[in-house]
Design a protein around this motif. Sequence first.
Motif, PDB file in Angstrom:
ATOM      1  N   GLY A  57       0.938  -1.332  -0.174  1.00  0.00           N
ATOM      2  CA  GLY A  57      -0.027  -0.037  -0.126  1.00  0.00           C
ATOM      3  C   GLY A  57       0.768   1.139   0.045  1.00  0.00           C
ATOM      4  O   GLY A  57       2.087   1.178   0.239  1.00  0.00           O
ATOM      5  N   SER A  58       0.256   2.382  -0.002  1.00  0.00           N
ATOM      6  CA  SER A  58       0.667   3.584  -0.020  1.00  0.00           C
ATOM      7  C   SER A  58      -0.382   4.679   0.874  1.00  0.00           C
ATOM      8  O   SER A  58      -1.416   4.533   0.741  1.00  0.00           O
ATOM      9  CB  SER A  58       1.393   4.144  -1.424  1.00  0.00           C
ATOM     10  N   HIS A  59       0.133   5.851   0.770  1.00  0.00           N
ATOM     11  CA  HIS A  59      -0.567   7.018   1.356  1.00  0.00           C
ATOM     12  C   HIS A  59      -1.897   7.032   0.287  1.00  0.00           C
ATOM     13  O   HIS A  59      -2.973   7.306   0.568  1.00  0.00           O
ATOM     14  CB  HIS A  59       0.108   8.194   1.670  1.00  0.00           C
ATOM     15  N   ALA A  60      -1.426   7.171  -0.820  1.00  0.00           N
ATOM     16  CA  ALA A  60      -2.382   7.482  -2.010  1.00  0.00           C
ATOM     17  C   ALA A  60      -3.228   6.243  -2.184  1.00  0.00           C
ATOM     18  O   ALA A  60      -4.536   6.420  -2.604  1.00  0.00           O
ATOM     19  CB  ALA A  60      -1.534   7.569  -3.203  1.00  0.00           C
ATOM     20  N   THR A  61      -2.850   4.960  -1.957  1.00  0.00           N
ATOM     21  CA  THR A  61      -3.559   3.952  -2.074  1.00  0.00           C
ATOM     22  C   THR A  61      -4.765   4.118  -0.932  1.00  0.00           C
ATOM     23  O   THR A  61      -6.014   3.806  -1.443  1.00  0.00           O
ATOM     24  CB  THR A  61      -2.745   2.686  -1.789  1.00  0.00           C
ATOM     25  N   MET A  62      -4.230   4.265   0.289  1.00  0.00           N
ATOM     26  CA  MET A  62      -5.264   4.355   1.388  1.00  0.00           C
ATOM     27  C   MET A  62      -6.459   5.441   0.991  1.00  0.00           C
ATOM     28  O   MET A  62      -7.539   5.324   1.172  1.00  0.00           O
ATOM     29  CB  MET A  62      -4.530   4.599   2.683  1.00  0.00           C
ATOM     30  N   VAL A  63      -6.049   6.708   0.707  1.00  0.00           N
ATOM     31  CA  VAL A  63      -6.948   7.484   0.256  1.00  0.00           C
ATOM     32  C   VAL A  63      -7.714   7.279  -0.790  1.00  0.00           C
ATOM     33  O   VAL A  63      -8.979   7.665  -0.697  1.00  0.00           O
ATOM     34  CB  VAL A  63      -6.249   8.836  -0.088  1.00  0.00           C
ATOM     35  N   ALA A  64      -7.168   6.732  -1.660  1.00  0.00           N
ATOM     36  CA  ALA A  64      -7.995   6.278  -2.881  1.00  0.00           C
ATOM     37  C   ALA A  64      -9.373   5.024  -2.512  1.00  0.00           C
ATOM     38  O   ALA A  64     -10.376   5.125  -3.150  1.00  0.00           O
ATOM     39  CB  ALA A  64      -7.083   5.431  -4.007  1.00  0.00           C
ATOM     40  N   HIS A  65      -8.854   4.381  -1.440  1.00  0.00           N
ATOM     41  CA  HIS A  65     -10.087   3.730  -0.977  1.00  0.00           C
ATOM     42  C   HIS A  65     -11.119   4.494  -0.461  1.00  0.00           C
ATOM     43  O   HIS A  65     -12.357   3.779  -0.290  1.00  0.00           O
ATOM     44  CB  HIS A  65      -9.519   2.617  -0.079  1.00  0.00           C
ATOM     45  N   HIS A  66     -10.984   5.634  -0.092  1.00  0.00           N
ATOM     46  CA  HIS A  66     -11.999   6.528   0.533  1.00  0.00           C
ATOM     47  C   HIS A  66     -12.962   7.373  -0.487  1.00  0.00           C
ATOM     48  O   HIS A  66     -13.909   7.727  -0.213  1.00  0.00           O
ATOM     49  CB  HIS A  66     -11.527   7.385   1.563  1.00  0.00           C
ATOM     50  N   VAL A  67     -12.318   7.840  -1.494  1.00  0.00           N
ATOM     51  CA  VAL A  67     -12.915   8.492  -2.344  1.00  0.00           C
ATOM     52  C   VAL A  67     -14.109   8.111  -2.688  1.00  0.00           C
ATOM     53  O   VAL A  67     -14.212   6.919  -3.399  1.00  0.00           O
ATOM     54  CB  VAL A  67     -11.809   9.020  -3.783  1.00  0.00           C
ATOM     55  N   GLY A  68     -15.167   9.083  -3.002  1.00  0.00           N
ATOM     56  CA  GLY A  68     -16.249   8.730  -3.346  1.00  0.00           C
ATOM     57  C   GLY A  68     -17.232   7.769  -2.639  1.00  0.00           C
ATOM     58  O   GLY A  68     -18.288   7.481  -2.958  1.00  0.00           O
ATOM     59  N   LYS A  69     -16.906   7.377  -1.294  1.00  0.00           N
ATOM     60  CA  LYS A  69     -17.670   6.754  -0.411  1.00  0.00           C
ATOM     61  C   LYS A  69     -18.479   7.488   0.201  1.00  0.00           C
ATOM     62  O   LYS A  69     -19.603   6.945   0.905  1.00  0.00           O
ATOM     63  CB  LYS A  69     -16.693   6.137   0.704  1.00  0.00           C
ATOM     64  N   ARG A  70     -18.720   9.111   0.124  1.00  0.00           N
ATOM     65  CA  ARG A  70     -19.630   9.494   0.846  1.00  0.00           C
ATOM     66  C   ARG A  70     -19.867   9.504   2.118  1.00  0.00           C
ATOM     67  O   ARG A  70     -20.917   9.334   2.637  1.00  0.00           O
ATOM     68  CB  ARG A  70     -20.888   9.496  -0.023  1.00  0.00           C
ATOM     69  N   LEU A  71     -18.539   9.439   3.111  1.00  0.00           N
ATOM     70  CA  LEU A  71     -18.765   9.508   4.565  1.00  0.00           C
ATOM     71  C   LEU A  71     -19.295  10.675   5.181  1.00  0.00           C
ATOM     72  O   LEU A  71     -18.841  11.610   4.650  1.00  0.00           O
ATOM     73  CB  LEU A  71     -17.490   8.811   5.104  1.00  0.00           C
ATOM     74  N   ASP A  72     -19.926  10.657   6.273  1.00  0.00           N
ATOM     75  CA  ASP A  72     -20.269  11.855   7.068  1.00  0.00           C
ATOM     76  C   ASP A  72     -20.074  11.814   8.474  1.00  0.00           C
ATOM     77  O   ASP A  72     -19.285  10.860   8.869  1.00  0.00           O
ATOM     78  CB  ASP A  72     -21.773  11.805   6.681  1.00  0.00           C
ATOM     79  N   ASP A  73     -19.974  12.760   8.944  1.00  0.00           N
ATOM     80  CA  ASP A  73     -19.468  12.954  10.516  1.00  0.00           C
ATOM     81  C   ASP A  73     -20.235  11.809  11.611  1.00  0.00           C
ATOM     82  O   ASP A  73     -19.568  11.537  12.148  1.00  0.00           O
ATOM     83  CB  ASP A  73     -19.503  14.344  11.128  1.00  0.00           C
ATOM     84  N   THR A  74     -21.478  11.543  11.067  1.00  0.00           N
ATOM     85  CA  THR A  74     -22.164  10.453  12.206  1.00  0.00           C
ATOM     86  C   THR A  74     -21.351   9.181  11.844  1.00  0.00           C
ATOM     87  O   THR A  74     -20.985   8.504  12.954  1.00  0.00           O
ATOM     88  CB  THR A  74     -23.452  10.461  11.744  1.00  0.00           C
ATOM     89  N   MET A  75     -21.164   8.645  10.718  1.00  0.00           N
ATOM     90  CA  MET A  75     -20.425   7.628  10.472  1.00  0.00           C
ATOM     91  C   MET A  75     -18.912   7.748  11.091  1.00  0.00           C
ATOM     92  O   MET A  75     -18.574   6.515  11.593  1.00  0.00           O
ATOM     93  CB  MET A  75     -20.353   7.334   9.076  1.00  0.00           C
TER      94      MET A  75
END
Length: 148
Positions: A57-75
């Motif tokens: 993995g890499s920092h970019a890999t970890m961030v890529a896993h989150h892109v587009g997931k539409r998380l919010d502060d409650t989650m």
Amino acid sequence: GKETFEKLTEVLYKKIADDKLLAPVFQNMSAEHHRHIAHFIAEVCGGPKLYTEGDGGSHATMVAHHVGKRLDDTMRKRWLDMLLETADEIGMPDDPEFRSSLVGYLEWGSRLAVLNSNATENPVSEGEPMPKWGWGETGGPYIPEENN
């Protein structure tokens, strides 16, 4: 150590599988997801390079896993609360220095995860260094029992 972080995330993600709010977010994750998260956190906190060298993995890999997931502060708060409860359950250190550093990192990282999850493209380029979380300077009145 590695084993403690792996146990933390393994127990956490078993609980998440039954959580109405978070289960849908993680339902399609690989069976290895919890271990990759453990390795990432351990590496960021100064441990061995298990995520970058062992998991590829890499920092970019970890961030890529989150892109587009539409998380919010409650989650985010639910994930963080569940992780900290699990840390207590498995007996992770609870001294003020360790916990304040761990919570500080988790607050920082989980807030970035929410921001990145609402992005349309990865803001981190491949090759950028992994984050490094320091343990801070406590300067507080806490004195561990073994020093009394």
